[in-house]
Design a protein around this motif. Structure first.
Motif, PDB file in Angstrom:
ATOM      1  N   THR A   1       0.830  -1.210   0.000  1.00 16.86           N
ATOM      2  CA  THR A   1       0.000   0.000   0.000  1.00 16.86           C
ATOM      3  C   THR A   1       0.857   1.249   0.000  1.00 16.86           C
ATOM      4  O   THR A   1       0.643   2.171  -0.802  1.00 16.86           O
ATOM      5  N   HIS A   2       1.847   1.312   0.905  1.00 20.25           N
ATOM      6  CA  HIS A   2       2.695   2.494   0.987  1.00 20.25           C
ATOM      7  C   HIS A   2       3.517   2.678  -0.293  1.00 20.25           C
ATOM      8  O   HIS A   2       3.708   3.798  -0.774  1.00 20.25           O
ATOM      9  N   PHE A   3       4.006   1.592  -0.844  1.00 20.98           N
ATOM     10  CA  PHE A   3       4.822   1.680  -2.055  1.00 20.98           C
ATOM     11  C   PHE A   3       3.990   2.209  -3.220  1.00 20.98           C
ATOM     12  O   PHE A   3       4.410   3.125  -3.934  1.00 20.98           O
ATOM     13  N   LEU A   4       2.812   1.653  -3.430  1.00 24.19           N
ATOM     14  CA  LEU A   4       1.960   2.091  -4.535  1.00 24.19           C
ATOM     15  C   LEU A   4       1.483   3.528  -4.321  1.00 24.19           C
ATOM     16  O   LEU A   4       1.383   4.309  -5.263  1.00 24.19           O
ATOM     17  N   GLU A   5       1.218   3.865  -3.043  1.00 16.76           N
ATOM     18  CA  GLU A   5       0.774   5.218  -2.736  1.00 16.76           C
ATOM     19  C   GLU A   5       1.867   6.229  -3.078  1.00 16.76           C
ATOM     20  O   GLU A   5       1.604   7.278  -3.671  1.00 16.76           O
ATOM     21  N   TYR A   6       3.085   5.909  -2.703  1.00 16.00           N
ATOM     22  CA  TYR A   6       4.178   6.833  -2.975  1.00 16.00           C
ATOM     23  C   TYR A   6       4.544   6.856  -4.455  1.00 16.00           C
ATOM     24  O   TYR A   6       5.116   7.829  -4.952  1.00 16.00           O
ATOM     25  N   SER A   7       4.215   5.782  -5.177  1.00 19.59           N
ATOM     26  CA  SER A   7       4.512   5.766  -6.615  1.00 19.59           C
ATOM     27  C   SER A   7       3.715   6.829  -7.366  1.00 19.59           C
ATOM     28  O   SER A   7       4.111   7.244  -8.453  1.00 19.59           O
ATOM     29  N   LEU A   8       2.590   7.268  -6.781  1.00 24.25           N
ATOM     30  CA  LEU A   8       1.816   8.325  -7.425  1.00 24.25           C
ATOM     31  C   LEU A   8       2.631   9.608  -7.548  1.00 24.25           C
ATOM     32  O   LEU A   8       2.521  10.343  -8.525  1.00 24.25           O
ATOM     33  N   MET A   9       3.442   9.887  -6.541  1.00 21.20           N
ATOM     34  CA  MET A   9       4.293  11.075  -6.589  1.00 21.20           C
ATOM     35  C   MET A   9       5.341  10.948  -7.682  1.00 21.20           C
ATOM     36  O   MET A   9       5.589  11.886  -8.445  1.00 21.20           O
ATOM     37  N   ALA A  10       5.958   9.777  -7.766  1.00 20.25           N
ATOM     38  CA  ALA A  10       6.986   9.571  -8.795  1.00 20.25           C
ATOM     39  C   ALA A  10       6.397   9.726 -10.194  1.00 20.25           C
ATOM     40  O   ALA A  10       7.059  10.237 -11.105  1.00 20.25           O
ATOM     41  N   THR A  11       5.149   9.299 -10.368  1.00 21.62           N
ATOM     42  CA  THR A  11       4.502   9.425 -11.677  1.00 21.62           C
ATOM     43  C   THR A  11       4.332  10.889 -12.063  1.00 21.62           C
ATOM     44  O   THR A  11       4.565  11.271 -13.214  1.00 21.62           O
ATOM     45  N   VAL A  12       3.937  11.709 -11.100  1.00 26.30           N
ATOM     46  CA  VAL A  12       3.782  13.146 -11.379  1.00 26.30           C
ATOM     47  C   VAL A  12       5.124  13.775 -11.736  1.00 26.30           C
ATOM     48  O   VAL A  12       5.209  14.602 -12.655  1.00 26.30           O
ATOM     49  N   VAL A  13       6.171  13.391 -11.027  1.00 27.48           N
ATOM     50  CA  VAL A  13       7.501  13.943 -11.311  1.00 27.48           C
ATOM     51  C   VAL A  13       7.936  13.595 -12.732  1.00 27.48           C
ATOM     52  O   VAL A  13       8.435  14.437 -13.473  1.00 27.48           O
ATOM     53  N   VAL A  14       7.727  12.341 -13.115  1.00 25.31           N
ATOM     54  CA  VAL A  14       8.113  11.918 -14.465  1.00 25.31           C
ATOM     55  C   VAL A  14       7.280  12.641 -15.510  1.00 25.31           C
ATOM     56  O   VAL A  14       7.806  13.119 -16.530  1.00 25.31           O
ATOM     57  N   ALA A  15       5.960  12.728 -15.273  1.00 28.85           N
ATOM     58  CA  ALA A  15       5.071  13.329 -16.273  1.00 28.85           C
ATOM     59  C   ALA A  15       5.354  14.813 -16.464  1.00 28.85           C
ATOM     60  O   ALA A  15       5.514  15.285 -17.602  1.00 28.85           O
ATOM     61  N   THR A  16       5.427  15.571 -15.371  1.00 27.42           N
ATOM     62  CA  THR A  16       5.671  17.006 -15.504  1.00 27.42           C
ATOM     63  C   THR A  16       7.108  17.299 -15.925  1.00 27.42           C
ATOM     64  O   THR A  16       7.379  18.334 -16.530  1.00 27.42           O
ATOM     65  N   GLY A  17       8.014  16.374 -15.623  1.00 30.03           N
ATOM     66  CA  GLY A  17       9.395  16.567 -16.056  1.00 30.03           C
ATOM     67  C   GLY A  17       9.542  16.578 -17.559  1.00 30.03           C
ATOM     68  O   GLY A  17      10.481  17.179 -18.096  1.00 30.03           O
ATOM     69  N   HIS A  18       8.612  15.917 -18.267  1.00 32.75           N
ATOM     70  CA  HIS A  18       8.644  15.934 -19.736  1.00 32.75           C
ATOM     71  C   HIS A  18       8.230  17.287 -20.310  1.00 32.75           C
ATOM     72  O   HIS A  18       8.499  17.562 -21.479  1.00 32.75           O
ATOM     73  N   LEU A  19       7.561  18.109 -19.493  1.00 32.43           N
ATOM     74  CA  LEU A  19       7.075  19.389 -19.992  1.00 32.43           C
ATOM     75  C   LEU A  19       8.113  20.495 -19.875  1.00 32.43           C
ATOM     76  O   LEU A  19       8.109  21.434 -20.663  1.00 32.43           O
ATOM     77  N   GLY A  20       8.954  20.412 -18.874  1.00 33.02           N
ATOM     78  CA  GLY A  20       9.965  21.442 -18.714  1.00 33.02           C
ATOM     79  C   GLY A  20      10.275  21.727 -17.264  1.00 33.02           C
ATOM     80  O   GLY A  20       9.614  21.221 -16.331  1.00 33.02           O
ATOM     81  N   GLU A  21      11.271  22.554 -17.075  1.00 37.38           N
ATOM     82  CA  GLU A  21      11.761  22.875 -15.729  1.00 37.38           C
ATOM     83  C   GLU A  21      10.719  23.611 -14.900  1.00 37.38           C
ATOM     84  O   GLU A  21      10.508  23.300 -13.732  1.00 37.38           O
ATOM     85  N   THR A  22      10.044  24.593 -15.504  1.00 39.86           N
ATOM     86  CA  THR A  22       9.058  25.385 -14.774  1.00 39.86           C
ATOM     87  C   THR A  22       7.887  24.526 -14.322  1.00 39.86           C
ATOM     88  O   THR A  22       7.405  24.650 -13.190  1.00 39.86           O
ATOM     89  N   GLU A  23       7.419  23.657 -15.208  1.00 37.09           N
ATOM     90  CA  GLU A  23       6.293  22.790 -14.868  1.00 37.09           C
ATOM     91  C   GLU A  23       6.652  21.824 -13.740  1.00 37.09           C
ATOM     92  O   GLU A  23       5.852  21.607 -12.816  1.00 37.09           O
ATOM     93  N   LEU A  24       7.838  21.257 -13.801  1.00 42.96           N
ATOM     94  CA  LEU A  24       8.263  20.346 -12.749  1.00 42.96           C
ATOM     95  C   LEU A  24       8.410  21.078 -11.421  1.00 42.96           C
ATOM     96  O   LEU A  24       8.016  20.561 -10.365  1.00 42.96           O
ATOM     97  N   ALA A  25       8.958  22.282 -11.450  1.00 42.45           N
ATOM     98  CA  ALA A  25       9.086  23.074 -10.228  1.00 42.45           C
ATOM     99  C   ALA A  25       7.721  23.438  -9.658  1.00 42.45           C
ATOM    100  O   ALA A  25       7.507  23.399  -8.443  1.00 42.45           O
ATOM    101  N   ALA A  26       6.784  23.782 -10.547  1.00 35.40           N
ATOM    102  CA  ALA A  26       5.440  24.139 -10.086  1.00 35.40           C
ATOM    103  C   ALA A  26       4.735  22.932  -9.464  1.00 35.40           C
ATOM    104  O   ALA A  26       4.059  23.057  -8.434  1.00 35.40           O
ATOM    105  N   ALA A  27       4.878  21.755 -10.078  1.00 37.63           N
ATOM    106  CA  ALA A  27       4.272  20.547  -9.504  1.00 37.63           C
ATOM    107  C   ALA A  27       4.895  20.232  -8.146  1.00 37.63           C
ATOM    108  O   ALA A  27       4.190  19.846  -7.206  1.00 37.63           O
ATOM    109  N   SER A  28       6.195  20.404  -8.028  1.00 34.02           N
ATOM    110  CA  SER A  28       6.864  20.161  -6.752  1.00 34.02           C
ATOM    111  C   SER A  28       6.388  21.141  -5.686  1.00 34.02           C
ATOM    112  O   SER A  28       6.141  20.754  -4.536  1.00 34.02           O
ATOM    113  N   LEU A  29       6.241  22.416  -6.055  1.00 35.63           N
ATOM    114  CA  LEU A  29       5.750  23.412  -5.110  1.00 35.63           C
ATOM    115  C   LEU A  29       4.306  23.120  -4.720  1.00 35.63           C
ATOM    116  O   LEU A  29       3.913  23.284  -3.554  1.00 35.63           O
TER     117      LEU A  29
END
Length: 324
Positions: A51-79
């Motif tokens: 449960t914890h592993f799959l739950e935390y994988s949601l964060m990694a998915t967002v990082v990967v997805a927004t990272g494809h858009l650019g630096e600003t988008e990834l920073a905004a998602a992180s913020l």
């Protein structure tokens, strides 16, 4: 010497044989006990770990997805994730921590139906707290830009990100309350089923909505919080279905006005839980906040560095169940 079968007196050799037989029997009982305890521990810990592993994988998915858009988008998602964790998720986790004490105690008492009353009361508290959280998220752009001196473009995108996540707050509260209600009954499988359904869906939605090949579905940056919000609601829906159709009825007292009364005990334990959970979560988010003051590049890099090892480091820690 004398024989035990004739006059009740045993020889030294017979005494040794009896001791050996008892030792073998005790060893066999010990091994069976260890095997039983090991199976029990694995039956509880493996689903929780998954449960914890799959739950935390949601964060990694967002990082990967927004990272494809650019630096600003990834920073905004992180913020946005930082703000979500500090303002909303850590508070919800803290309030729900009260159920770790109340639900098992109620389930083993003479009135196990009180278990559901405690869970519903905590959900009521989470719903009340969600109102100021939603207001904060709706006005997050100027709070981040003027209050925390963030880059205007990053603050704007983070504000849009958080507005979408408002729709996921009730679902996350429901998921956590139902999970603890079920775990008090020894039912550990439901959260795994919920995340087995939600985690692959989250990956698919991030791919389709953020940077997928279908232009009609490609929403860019806003696709990431939409995917997360949909995933949270799916998690909650699966938990509700499991609770309705699969969970036993001995710990369910039904919906009643009792869940709206006597909230003090849940609130007191919940505030203590917020202090316990928040002290850990916020200490980690301070690092992200400090990185954000160095610029969007530093914040984006820090989010990648934190997400990469965290899947293995924090998946076994119940107090670090962050979802972006």
């Amino acid at each position: 010497g004398h024989s035990a079968t004739t006059d009740g007196v045993t020889s030294a050799a017979e005494d040794a044989a009896i001791r050996d037989a008892r030792t073998l029997r005790d060893d066999a009982n010990y091994k069976r006990a260890v095997a039983h305890e090991t199976r029990t521990l694995f039956s509880y810990t493996v689903p929780i770990l998954a449960t914890h592993f799959l739950e935390y994988s949601l964060m990694a998915t967002v990082v990967v997805a927004t990272g494809h858009l650019g630096e600003t988008e990834l920073a905004a998602a992180s913020l946005g994730n930082l703000t979500n964790n500090v303002v909303a998720l850590s508070v919800i986790q803290g309030l729900c921590a009260a159920l770790d004490t109340l639900c098992p105690q109620a389930y083993t008492s003479s009135n196990p139906k009180d278990t559901s009353i405690y869970a519903l009361r905590t959900f009521v508290l989470c719903s009340i707290v969600a109102i100021p959280q939603a207001l904060f998220f709706w006005n997050a752009e100027w709070i981040l830009r003027d209050g925390l001196r963030q880059d205007p473009d990053v603050a704007y995108r983070a504000g849009q990100y958080l507005r979408v996540l408002i729709l996921g707050l009730p679902a996350y509260s429901g998921f956590e309350c139902i999970r603890r209600w079920l775990q008090a009954q020894g039912l550990m499988l439901a959260p795994v089923l919920a995340l087995v359904a939600a985690a692959p869906l989250n990956v698919l939605l991030n791919w389709l909505l953020v940077w997928g090949p279908i232009d009609a579905l490609n929403l860019g940056f806003l696709g990431a919080p939409i995917a997360t919000t949909v995933s949270l609601n799916v998690m909650c829906l699966v938990m509700v279905l499991y609770a309705v159709f699969a969970a036993p009825r001995d710990a369910w007292g039904g919906l009643s006005k009792d869940c709206l009364r006597d909230l003090g005990l849940n609130l007191r334990l919940g505030i203590s839980g917020i202090g316990m959970v928040g002290s850990e979560w916020w200490s980690w988010e301070i690092v992200s906040l400090a990185s954000s003051l160095l610029g969007s590049t530093a914040l984006a890099a820090q989010s990648v560095l934190r997400a990469s090892p965290s899947l293995s480091l924090f998946s076994s820690s119940p107090s670090r169940e962050q979802i972006p």
